[in-house]
Write a protein that holds these residues in place. Sequence first.
Motif: not given
Lengths: 585, 78
Positions: A213, A216, B1-2, B13-20, B35-38
């Motif tokens: 994850d 980005h 969010m969805v 919906r897109s944890a990969r696209d999150c900017w944190d 927010t949890r960090l990868p």
Amino acid sequence: MPAKLPTKLEDVAEVRIETDILIIGAGNAGCYAAIEAKRRRPDLRVTLMEKAHIDRSGCLAAGMDAINTYIKKNETIESFVRWSRAQAGGLLREDLTITMAELLNQAIEEWEEWGLPIKKDENGEYLARGRWDIAIQGSEMKVILAEKVREYGCEVLNRVVATNYLLDGDRVVGAMGFGVRDGKFYIIKAGATIVATGGAAGLYKPYTNDGNDCHHQIWYCPFNVGTGYAMGIRAGAEMTTFEMRWCAVRTKDFNGPIDTISVGYKAPMINAKGEKILAERYAHMGGDAAPRFVRANAPMEEWLAGRGPCYVDTRHMTPEQVKNLKIDYLNERPSFVLFLAARGQDITKEPIEVYGSDPYIVGGHTASGYWIDVKRATTLPGLFACGDVAGGVPNKFVGGCAAEGILAARGAIEYLESLEDKGQVDESLVAAEKARVYAPAIRQAREGDGITPREMEERLQRLMDEYAGGVHQFYRMNRERLEYALKHLAILKDQTKYLIARDLHELMEAHEVIDRLDVAEVLVHHLLFREETRWPGWQNRVDFPERDDSRFDCFVNSRRDPKTGKIEVFTRPYEQIVPGDRYRP
Amino acid sequence: MVLDENTGKAYCRSARDCWDCMSCVKACPHGAIETRLPYQLGYYPAKLIPLVGSNKISWTVVDIHGNVERFTFKTRND
């Protein structure tokens, strides 16, 4: 709930809006443009088109801890131009920098009146953090700005993605797009149009990309994908200086600001051997005040020379300074404080590691974007540009993007007042754009097979990283690699017809990758053309490692022919207004 | 969010696209978002929780060793 994805073009509902001034992108620059337009001409209809939500969209979404361009009492516009010019490797549009600088302070002082807390020193002056920087508590600065936009009576279309301009000949008369929640096709006819969509992230693979994850963890707002550039490129607008990429030194693994520590708390950058890199190895280029590309390149050179990892040395900091530093971060990038906690790191014992980011195309730190005049008019009649999407002016930062928003609004109003007719909507272009926009949805309904936006995005990012000077290649490139990149970009562009979208969000992602491909192609043409290395760290041509003033002391510009798709690259001369050595502040 | 129609709960919906960037964490009126960090970047279990007031914010941070820090500052002029 979001609407269902249409499966047939006939099912797509249309929304038609007629407005006086359309602003695409409701970030910092777009908001200032909207406010300025409405307070100059309250009678005009001003409409903002925003793909996210205005409260938290754009680069300021998370907040900021400093304003990096405020002209203090002992400085002048001329001294600002000299500094900015030297920082940019001697290349900027002086006319544009001067007109922006005239408004830098106004924009920030207004923000303070509207509610932004700015720190003060013992004399009641703004607290300085560096020569041009002042310290703010900007956690909510975007929310404050959005409130002001509404208060002035601007119309905000949230969650509407722009896809292309409405053109009457070569004149821009508005824009088209779709609702990412309602699924409708928007046709917005405007007297004047201002583009303020920001720069482009996600052209290159970030080094944190590992299938988890953390894709980005990047410097730039990942939702700025270069749509404004792409729309201009497709319509034949002249672009400038794409090859001056922005690569930033950031905290390693978790993207956090470095200036906050190094400028704000005088923490020097050191290598694995404990040497102060800038003071000891780059003294001849200004040491700690060296141009930003030097500072970006320095830690990467240390890694290559076997002297990495590199750090900013925080071990001298007092407990009170650490507390203040964490408050700065909580204003700009709160999750960096979480990162330190997740590493269990005491920064007074263990310095903070730094590394280079993936490259971005921006007009606010570096100078990539639309070629504009002092009124912020682009080369397309009726279209104005401001903020990161506008080219020629590096080191704008937050204040400069706001200032440019004000200028673009003034330019747009003047244009609107001079208009004899409002132009025509060409319905055949509208129909063609509607078919283009929904194609990935229609393909999914008909074929149920193809390429997902994520697959194509990752292919693009890998290609650019390896062949067009990404962070994994330490920003290095040569002609052969760039030509390889162009060849595969052409294949990818042809393959966009296979893109599929399974919901409206994915339809947006499909267009984001299409837009990135258009930007990447122009970028590679620029990188190929500049056969010198002017900004090591931002643009390293290993086959032309030196600066070559005899050929490239000028702007590199481009224009894509909308009829043939051919990209022409050419130069524009440098025009010096403020005298002095352009390479020294 | 969805919104997940089955559970009535929202998710990223897109944890990969999150900017944190934690904007959603600050904006949520129920404090329901974390927010949890990868794990690739940060170890377990660390927490950062905001308490949002009308013109100030308080943050509580807990590191992986259980150390707690609190920070309060102004976010808007009065």
